[in-house]
Enzyme design. Sequence first.
Site, short mmCIF file in Angstrom:
data_model
loop_
_atom_site.label_atom_id
_atom_site.label_comp_id
_atom_site.label_asym_id
_atom_site.label_seq_id
_atom_site.Cartn_x
_atom_site.Cartn_y
_atom_site.Cartn_z
N GLU A 38 0.83 -1.20 0.00
CA GLU A 38 0.00 0.00 0.00
C GLU A 38 0.87 1.25 0.00
OE1 GLU A 38 -3.98 -1.74 2.14
OE2 GLU A 38 -2.47 -0.87 3.44
N CYS A 71 -0.70 6.15 9.61
CA CYS A 71 0.57 5.54 9.97
C CYS A 71 0.38 4.27 10.79
CB CYS A 71 1.38 6.52 10.79
SG CYS A 71 2.88 6.97 9.98
C1 LIG Z 1 4.89 1.97 9.67
S1 LIG Z 1 6.39 2.72 10.13
C2 LIG Z 1 7.38 2.49 8.68
C3 LIG Z 1 8.76 3.10 8.81
C4 LIG Z 1 9.72 2.42 9.77
N1 LIG Z 1 9.62 1.03 9.74
C5 LIG Z 1 9.57 2.96 11.17
O1 LIG Z 1 9.20 2.17 12.06
O2 LIG Z 1 9.87 4.13 11.38
C6 LIG Z 1 6.02 4.47 10.05
C7 LIG Z 1 5.63 5.09 11.38
O3 LIG Z 1 4.37 4.58 11.79
C8 LIG Z 1 4.41 4.40 13.19
N2 LIG Z 1 3.36 3.49 13.59
C9 LIG Z 1 3.33 2.15 13.52
N3 LIG Z 1 2.18 1.65 14.01
C10 LIG Z 1 1.44 2.73 14.40
C11 LIG Z 1 0.14 2.88 14.95
N4 LIG Z 1 -0.63 1.83 15.18
N5 LIG Z 1 -0.29 4.13 15.25
C12 LIG Z 1 0.48 5.21 14.97
N6 LIG Z 1 1.71 5.13 14.42
C13 LIG Z 1 2.19 3.90 14.13
C14 LIG Z 1 5.81 3.84 13.34
O4 LIG Z 1 6.24 3.80 14.66
C15 LIG Z 1 6.60 4.79 12.50
O5 LIG Z 1 6.92 5.95 13.23
#
Ligand SMILES: C[S@@+](CC[C@H](N)C(=O)[O-])C[C@H]1O[C@@H](n2cnc3c(N)ncnc32)[C@H](O)[C@@H]1O
Length: 372
Positions: free
Chosen positions: A91, A345
Amino acid sequence: MAYRSIFDASALRTEFENAGINPQFIPLIWKKVLQNPNCKWEEILSLPAAAYSLLNSKFVPLSSTLHSVAHSTDAVTSKLLVKLKSGAFVEAVIMRYDSRKGQYDGKPRPGGPRSTLCVSSQVGCKMGCKFCATGSMGFKSNLSTGEIVEQLVHASRISNIRNIVFMGMGEPLNNYSALVEAIRMMTTFPFQLSPKKITVSTVGIVHAINKLHHDLPNLNLAVSLHAPVQDIRCQIMPAARAFPLEKLMDALHLYQKNSQQKIFIEYIMLDGVNDDELQAQQLGKLLETLEVVVNLIPFNPIGSTSQFRTSSEAKVKYFQKVLREKYNIRTTVRKEMGQDINGACGQLVVSEQDKLLATSTAPLTDIEDLRF
Ligand SMILES: C[S@@+](CC[C@H](N)C(=O)[O-])C[C@H]1O[C@@H](n2cnc3c(N)ncnc32)[C@H](O)[C@@H]1O
Ligand code: SF4
Protein backbone atom coordinates in the site's frame (compact mmCIF):
# COMPACT_ATOMS: atom_id res chain seq x y z
CA MET A 1 12.05 -15.13 -18.94
CA ALA A 2 11.01 -12.60 -16.28
CA TYR A 3 10.72 -9.05 -17.54
CA ARG A 4 12.14 -6.35 -15.26
CA SER A 5 10.87 -2.91 -14.44
CA ILE A 6 12.38 -0.08 -16.45
CA PHE A 7 12.86 1.63 -13.08
CA ASP A 8 15.26 -1.08 -11.87
CA ALA A 9 17.99 1.38 -12.73
CA SER A 10 21.17 -0.61 -12.22
CA ALA A 11 19.84 -3.64 -14.13
CA LEU A 12 18.84 -1.37 -17.01
CA ARG A 13 22.16 0.44 -17.02
CA THR A 14 24.12 -2.84 -17.00
CA GLU A 15 22.06 -4.23 -19.90
CA PHE A 16 22.58 -1.02 -21.90
CA GLU A 17 26.32 -1.07 -21.26
CA ASN A 18 26.62 -4.77 -22.14
CA ALA A 19 24.78 -4.11 -25.40
CA GLY A 20 26.99 -1.10 -26.16
CA ILE A 21 24.04 1.35 -25.93
CA ASN A 22 24.67 4.81 -24.52
CA PRO A 23 22.99 5.04 -21.05
CA GLN A 24 22.20 8.71 -21.67
CA PHE A 25 18.95 7.51 -23.32
CA ILE A 26 17.69 6.03 -20.04
CA PRO A 27 16.19 9.21 -18.47
CA LEU A 28 14.33 9.84 -21.73
CA ILE A 29 12.73 6.40 -21.44
CA TRP A 30 11.75 7.04 -17.79
CA LYS A 31 10.18 10.35 -18.77
CA LYS A 32 8.07 8.69 -21.44
CA VAL A 33 6.87 5.99 -19.03
CA LEU A 34 6.05 8.61 -16.39
CA GLN A 35 3.86 10.36 -18.99
CA ASN A 36 2.30 7.16 -20.26
CA PRO A 37 2.90 3.94 -18.32
CA ASN A 38 1.11 1.97 -21.06
CA CYS A 39 3.42 3.16 -23.82
CA LYS A 40 4.97 0.83 -26.37
CA TRP A 41 8.76 1.09 -26.65
CA GLU A 42 8.48 1.95 -30.35
CA GLU A 43 6.57 5.13 -29.38
CA ILE A 44 9.77 6.51 -27.87
CA LEU A 45 11.36 7.99 -30.93
CA SER A 46 15.07 8.38 -31.60
CA LEU A 47 16.44 5.49 -29.53
CA PRO A 48 19.20 3.42 -31.15
CA ALA A 49 17.83 0.28 -32.92
CA ALA A 50 19.57 -2.03 -30.41
CA ALA A 51 17.68 -0.36 -27.55
CA TYR A 52 14.26 -1.39 -28.91
CA SER A 53 15.17 -5.07 -29.16
CA LEU A 54 16.75 -5.01 -25.70
CA LEU A 55 13.73 -3.30 -24.15
CA ASN A 56 11.28 -5.62 -25.93
CA SER A 57 13.11 -8.73 -24.79
CA LYS A 58 13.88 -7.82 -21.16
CA PHE A 59 11.95 -4.83 -19.76
CA VAL A 60 8.39 -3.68 -19.14
CA PRO A 61 7.39 -0.05 -18.47
CA LEU A 62 5.92 -1.02 -15.09
CA SER A 63 6.27 -4.32 -13.26
CA SER A 64 3.45 -3.51 -10.81
CA THR A 65 -0.17 -2.54 -11.38
CA LEU A 66 -2.36 -0.08 -9.53
CA HIS A 67 -4.99 -2.51 -8.33
CA SER A 68 -7.38 -0.07 -6.65
CA VAL A 69 -7.63 3.28 -4.89
CA ALA A 70 -9.71 4.15 -1.82
CA HIS A 71 -10.42 7.80 -0.96
CA SER A 72 -11.12 9.13 2.51
CA THR A 73 -14.50 10.82 2.83
CA ASP A 74 -12.86 14.28 3.07
CA ALA A 75 -10.84 13.60 -0.15
CA VAL A 76 -7.62 14.49 1.67
CA THR A 77 -6.18 10.98 1.73
CA SER A 78 -6.10 8.22 -0.89
CA LYS A 79 -4.82 4.73 -0.30
CA LEU A 80 -3.33 2.92 -3.31
CA LEU A 81 -3.25 -0.87 -3.38
CA VAL A 82 -0.39 -1.89 -5.66
CA LYS A 83 -0.01 -5.42 -7.00
CA LEU A 84 3.57 -6.55 -7.51
CA LYS A 85 4.59 -8.99 -10.21
CA SER A 86 5.05 -11.69 -7.54
CA GLY A 87 1.31 -11.39 -6.82
CA ALA A 88 1.97 -9.73 -3.43
CA PHE A 89 0.34 -6.40 -2.57
CA VAL A 90 1.69 -3.24 -0.94
CA GLU A 91 0.00 0.00 0.00
CA ALA A 92 0.98 3.62 -0.60
CA VAL A 93 -0.91 6.63 0.74
CA ILE A 94 -1.36 10.10 -0.79
CA MET A 95 -1.95 12.95 1.69
CA ARG A 96 -2.98 16.27 0.17
CA TYR A 97 -2.01 19.65 1.58
CA ASP A 98 -2.46 23.18 0.39
CA SER A 99 0.52 25.33 1.29
CA ARG A 100 -1.70 28.42 1.57
CA LYS A 101 -4.15 26.85 3.96
CA GLY A 102 -2.36 24.02 5.68
CA GLN A 103 -4.41 20.91 5.17
CA TYR A 104 -6.24 20.48 1.88
CA ASP A 105 -9.93 21.42 1.92
CA GLY A 106 -10.97 19.16 -0.97
CA LYS A 107 -11.61 22.01 -3.46
CA PRO A 108 -9.91 21.96 -6.88
CA ARG A 109 -6.78 24.15 -7.20
CA PRO A 110 -4.83 25.05 -10.36
CA GLY A 111 -2.09 22.43 -10.65
CA GLY A 112 -3.71 20.46 -7.81
CA PRO A 113 -2.78 20.58 -4.16
CA ARG A 114 0.75 19.64 -3.13
CA SER A 115 0.76 16.09 -1.93
CA THR A 116 2.91 13.85 0.19
CA LEU A 117 3.26 10.21 -0.79
CA CYS A 118 3.84 7.64 1.91
CA VAL A 119 5.63 4.70 0.26
CA SER A 120 6.28 1.11 1.25
CA SER A 121 9.75 -0.42 1.16
CA GLN A 122 8.93 -4.05 2.02
CA VAL A 123 6.05 -6.50 1.93
CA GLY A 124 5.48 -6.91 5.67
CA CYS A 125 8.27 -6.24 8.16
CA LYS A 126 10.38 -8.42 10.42
CA MET A 127 10.81 -5.89 13.22
CA GLY A 128 7.54 -6.88 14.90
CA CYS A 129 6.68 -3.62 16.71
CA LYS A 130 3.71 -4.49 18.89
CA PHE A 131 1.60 -1.46 17.92
CA CYS A 132 2.03 -1.79 14.12
CA ALA A 133 -0.27 -3.55 11.68
CA THR A 134 2.52 -4.21 9.17
CA GLY A 135 4.63 -5.75 11.94
CA SER A 136 1.84 -8.27 12.57
CA MET A 137 2.22 -9.60 8.98
CA GLY A 138 5.83 -10.71 9.51
CA PHE A 139 8.41 -10.23 6.75
CA LYS A 140 7.47 -11.41 3.26
CA SER A 141 9.93 -9.74 0.86
CA ASN A 142 11.95 -6.65 -0.01
CA LEU A 143 10.72 -4.36 -2.76
CA SER A 144 13.08 -3.82 -5.70
CA THR A 145 14.20 -0.31 -6.64
CA GLY A 146 11.68 -0.38 -9.48
CA GLU A 147 8.82 -1.43 -7.20
CA ILE A 148 9.58 1.47 -4.84
CA VAL A 149 9.82 4.04 -7.65
CA GLU A 150 6.70 2.68 -9.36
CA GLN A 151 4.61 3.70 -6.33
CA LEU A 152 5.59 7.28 -7.20
CA VAL A 153 4.75 6.70 -10.87
CA HIS A 154 1.26 5.38 -9.99
CA ALA A 155 0.63 8.18 -7.47
CA SER A 156 1.85 10.90 -9.87
CA ARG A 157 -1.00 10.03 -12.21
CA ILE A 158 -3.47 10.85 -9.43
CA SER A 159 -1.86 13.71 -7.55
CA ASN A 160 0.86 16.33 -7.64
CA ILE A 161 3.48 14.61 -5.47
CA ARG A 162 6.02 16.97 -3.89
CA ASN A 163 7.10 15.07 -0.77
CA ILE A 164 7.92 11.45 -0.09
CA VAL A 165 7.91 9.78 3.31
CA PHE A 166 9.13 6.21 3.75
CA MET A 167 6.50 5.50 6.40
CA GLY A 168 4.47 2.86 4.61
CA MET A 169 4.92 -0.88 4.97
CA GLY A 170 8.34 -2.11 6.04
CA GLU A 171 11.60 -0.94 7.51
CA PRO A 172 13.38 1.01 4.77
CA LEU A 173 16.87 0.61 6.25
CA ASN A 174 16.45 -3.18 6.13
CA ASN A 175 16.24 -2.81 2.34
CA TYR A 176 19.15 -0.44 2.12
CA SER A 177 20.55 -0.77 -1.40
CA ALA A 178 17.12 -0.64 -3.11
CA LEU A 179 16.19 2.35 -0.92
CA VAL A 180 19.34 4.29 -1.79
CA GLU A 181 18.97 3.65 -5.50
CA ALA A 182 15.24 4.52 -5.45
CA ILE A 183 15.90 7.84 -3.68
CA ARG A 184 18.71 8.68 -6.08
CA MET A 185 16.25 8.15 -8.94
CA MET A 186 13.50 10.17 -7.28
CA THR A 187 15.87 13.11 -6.94
CA THR A 188 17.05 13.11 -10.56
CA PHE A 189 15.42 13.54 -13.98
CA PRO A 190 12.54 13.07 -14.68
CA PHE A 191 11.24 13.07 -11.07
CA GLN A 192 13.54 15.76 -9.71
CA LEU A 193 12.21 15.85 -6.18
CA SER A 194 14.37 17.71 -3.73
CA PRO A 195 16.18 15.40 -1.26
CA LYS A 196 15.01 17.85 1.40
CA LYS A 197 11.45 16.76 0.59
CA ILE A 198 12.20 13.10 1.19
CA THR A 199 12.03 11.58 4.68
CA VAL A 200 13.19 8.13 5.64
CA SER A 201 11.66 6.81 8.84
CA THR A 202 13.47 4.05 10.70
CA VAL A 203 13.01 1.98 13.80
CA GLY A 204 16.73 2.62 14.41
CA ILE A 205 18.98 0.30 12.38
CA VAL A 206 22.24 1.62 13.78
CA HIS A 207 24.76 0.37 11.17
CA ALA A 208 22.59 1.73 8.34
CA ILE A 209 22.12 5.14 10.02
CA ASN A 210 25.91 5.31 10.24
CA LYS A 211 26.29 5.26 6.46
CA LEU A 212 23.09 7.03 5.44
CA HIS A 213 24.47 10.56 5.35
CA HIS A 214 27.36 9.49 3.16
CA ASP A 215 25.09 7.72 0.66
CA LEU A 216 22.17 10.18 0.70
CA PRO A 217 23.19 13.66 1.85
CA ASN A 218 20.42 16.23 2.54
CA LEU A 219 17.76 13.63 3.19
CA ASN A 220 15.46 13.98 6.23
CA LEU A 221 15.87 11.31 8.86
CA ALA A 222 12.97 10.39 11.15
CA VAL A 223 13.54 7.96 14.00
CA SER A 224 10.75 5.97 15.61
CA LEU A 225 11.92 6.31 19.19
CA HIS A 226 8.64 5.78 21.09
CA ALA A 227 10.32 5.45 24.51
CA PRO A 228 13.10 7.31 26.32
CA VAL A 229 14.54 4.25 28.08
CA GLN A 230 15.72 0.85 26.89
CA ASP A 231 13.32 -1.34 28.88
CA ILE A 232 10.10 0.34 27.63
CA ARG A 233 11.50 0.35 24.09
CA CYS A 234 12.18 -3.39 24.32
CA GLN A 235 8.65 -4.04 25.60
CA ILE A 236 6.98 -2.41 22.61
CA MET A 237 9.69 -2.77 19.92
CA PRO A 238 11.56 -6.09 19.91
CA ALA A 239 14.18 -4.61 17.52
CA ALA A 240 15.43 -2.44 20.39
CA ARG A 241 17.22 -5.51 21.79
CA ALA A 242 19.39 -5.72 18.70
CA PHE A 243 19.86 -1.94 18.49
CA PRO A 244 20.12 -0.67 22.09
CA LEU A 245 19.10 2.90 22.85
CA GLU A 246 22.63 3.91 23.83
CA LYS A 247 24.05 2.80 20.46
CA LEU A 248 21.13 4.42 18.64
CA MET A 249 21.77 7.75 20.39
CA ASP A 250 25.50 7.54 19.48
CA ALA A 251 24.50 6.98 15.85
CA LEU A 252 22.13 9.97 15.91
CA HIS A 253 24.81 12.26 17.37
CA LEU A 254 27.23 11.15 14.67
CA TYR A 255 24.60 11.57 11.97
CA GLN A 256 23.88 15.11 13.13
CA LYS A 257 27.56 15.99 13.40
CA ASN A 258 28.13 14.86 9.80
CA SER A 259 24.90 16.14 8.26
CA GLN A 260 24.30 19.30 10.33
CA GLN A 261 20.60 18.52 9.94
CA LYS A 262 17.85 18.33 12.50
CA ILE A 263 16.43 14.89 13.16
CA PHE A 264 12.72 14.10 13.42
CA ILE A 265 11.77 11.99 16.41
CA GLU A 266 8.53 10.03 16.24
CA TYR A 267 6.87 9.14 19.51
CA ILE A 268 3.57 7.23 19.62
CA MET A 269 1.56 8.19 22.69
CA LEU A 270 0.46 4.92 24.32
CA ASP A 271 -1.78 5.23 27.33
CA GLY A 272 -0.02 4.13 30.53
CA VAL A 273 3.03 2.83 28.63
CA ASN A 274 5.21 5.80 27.67
CA ASP A 275 3.12 8.92 28.31
CA ASP A 276 3.76 9.97 31.93
CA GLU A 277 5.59 13.06 33.14
CA LEU A 278 8.57 10.84 34.07
CA GLN A 279 8.94 9.72 30.45
CA ALA A 280 8.55 13.30 29.20
CA GLN A 281 11.42 14.35 31.51
CA GLN A 282 13.55 11.37 30.46
CA LEU A 283 12.90 12.12 26.79
CA GLY A 284 13.75 15.79 27.29
CA LYS A 285 17.10 14.87 28.90
CA LEU A 286 17.87 12.25 26.25
CA LEU A 287 17.32 14.70 23.39
CA GLU A 288 18.65 17.86 25.03
CA THR A 289 21.96 17.79 23.20
CA LEU A 290 20.54 17.02 19.75
CA GLU A 291 18.72 19.36 17.39
CA VAL A 292 15.40 17.58 16.93
CA VAL A 293 11.73 18.06 16.20
CA VAL A 294 9.60 15.68 18.24
CA ASN A 295 6.38 14.53 16.64
CA LEU A 296 3.88 13.09 19.13
CA ILE A 297 1.70 10.58 17.28
CA PRO A 298 -1.73 9.49 18.47
CA PHE A 299 -1.83 5.68 18.41
CA ASN A 300 -3.96 4.46 15.51
CA PRO A 301 -5.99 1.42 16.44
CA ILE A 302 -5.02 -1.71 14.51
CA GLY A 303 -8.06 -3.83 15.21
CA SER A 304 -10.31 -4.38 18.14
CA THR A 305 -7.89 -6.74 19.88
CA SER A 306 -5.04 -4.26 20.29
CA GLN A 307 -3.37 -4.22 23.70
CA PHE A 308 -2.81 -0.44 23.41
CA ARG A 309 -4.96 2.66 23.67
CA THR A 310 -3.97 6.16 22.68
CA SER A 311 -3.19 8.69 25.43
CA SER A 312 -5.79 11.27 26.39
CA GLU A 313 -5.56 14.69 24.78
CA ALA A 314 -4.72 16.19 28.16
CA LYS A 315 -1.75 13.85 28.59
CA VAL A 316 -0.47 14.54 25.09
CA LYS A 317 -0.71 18.30 25.72
CA TYR A 318 1.11 18.02 29.05
CA PHE A 319 3.85 15.84 27.48
CA GLN A 320 4.28 18.45 24.78
CA LYS A 321 4.39 21.26 27.35
CA VAL A 322 7.20 19.58 29.34
CA LEU A 323 9.33 19.06 26.23
CA ARG A 324 8.71 22.59 24.98
CA GLU A 325 8.90 24.59 28.16
CA LYS A 326 11.42 22.69 30.24
CA TYR A 327 13.72 21.40 27.48
CA ASN A 328 13.05 23.91 24.71
CA ILE A 329 12.40 21.11 22.23
CA ARG A 330 10.21 21.82 19.20
CA THR A 331 7.31 19.41 19.67
CA THR A 332 4.32 18.94 17.40
CA VAL A 333 1.28 16.70 17.66
CA ARG A 334 0.49 14.79 14.49
CA LYS A 335 -2.95 15.18 13.01
CA GLU A 336 -3.73 11.76 11.63
CA MET A 337 -5.28 11.48 8.19
CA GLY A 338 -7.06 8.70 6.38
CA GLN A 339 -8.16 6.66 9.37
CA ASP A 340 -11.52 5.94 7.74
CA ILE A 341 -9.67 4.00 4.98
CA ASN A 342 -7.07 2.49 7.35
CA GLY A 343 -4.49 4.62 5.60
CA ALA A 344 -2.91 6.25 8.66
CA CYS A 345 0.57 5.54 9.97
CA GLY A 346 1.01 1.97 11.15
CA GLN A 347 -2.37 0.83 9.82
CA LEU A 348 -1.11 -0.57 6.56
CA VAL A 349 -1.56 -4.29 6.24
CA VAL A 350 -2.76 -6.18 3.23
CA SER A 351 -5.21 -8.87 4.22
CA GLU A 352 -7.02 -11.33 1.97
CA GLN A 353 -10.17 -9.34 2.73
CA ASP A 354 -8.57 -6.08 1.52
CA LYS A 355 -7.70 -7.69 -1.80
CA LEU A 356 -11.23 -9.01 -2.26
CA LEU A 357 -12.87 -5.74 -1.25
CA ALA A 358 -10.57 -3.86 -3.56
CA THR A 359 -11.45 -6.03 -6.53
CA SER A 360 -15.16 -5.95 -5.91
CA THR A 361 -15.72 -2.33 -4.94
CA ALA A 362 -13.20 -0.14 -6.70
CA PRO A 363 -11.78 -1.58 -9.90
CA LEU A 364 -9.50 0.92 -11.52
CA THR A 365 -10.89 1.69 -14.92
CA ASP A 366 -10.41 5.36 -15.70
CA ILE A 367 -7.47 7.02 -14.02
CA GLU A 368 -8.70 10.48 -15.04
CA ASP A 369 -11.64 10.08 -12.67
CA LEU A 370 -9.21 9.88 -9.80
CA ARG A 371 -7.12 12.96 -10.45
CA PHE A 372 -7.24 15.65 -7.75
C1 LIG B 1 4.89 1.97 9.67
S1 LIG B 1 6.39 2.72 10.13
C2 LIG B 1 7.38 2.49 8.68
C3 LIG B 1 8.76 3.10 8.81
C4 LIG B 1 9.72 2.42 9.77
N1 LIG B 1 9.62 1.03 9.74
C5 LIG B 1 9.57 2.96 11.17
O1 LIG B 1 9.20 2.17 12.06
O2 LIG B 1 9.87 4.13 11.38
C6 LIG B 1 6.02 4.47 10.05
C7 LIG B 1 5.63 5.09 11.38
O3 LIG B 1 4.37 4.58 11.79
C8 LIG B 1 4.41 4.40 13.19
N2 LIG B 1 3.36 3.49 13.59
C9 LIG B 1 3.33 2.15 13.52
N3 LIG B 1 2.18 1.65 14.01
C10 LIG B 1 1.44 2.73 14.40
C11 LIG B 1 0.14 2.88 14.95
N4 LIG B 1 -0.63 1.83 15.18
N5 LIG B 1 -0.29 4.13 15.25
C12 LIG B 1 0.48 5.21 14.97
N6 LIG B 1 1.71 5.13 14.42
C13 LIG B 1 2.19 3.90 14.13
C14 LIG B 1 5.81 3.84 13.34
O4 LIG B 1 6.24 3.80 14.66
C15 LIG B 1 6.60 4.79 12.50
O5 LIG B 1 6.92 5.95 13.23
S1 SF4 C 1 6.72 0.29 13.01
FE1 SF4 C 1 8.14 0.19 11.29
S2 SF4 C 1 9.75 -1.20 12.01
FE2 SF4 C 1 8.04 -1.48 13.39
S3 SF4 C 1 6.94 -3.23 12.54
FE3 SF4 C 1 5.98 -1.37 11.72
S4 SF4 C 1 6.99 -1.06 9.80
FE4 SF4 C 1 8.26 -2.48 10.94
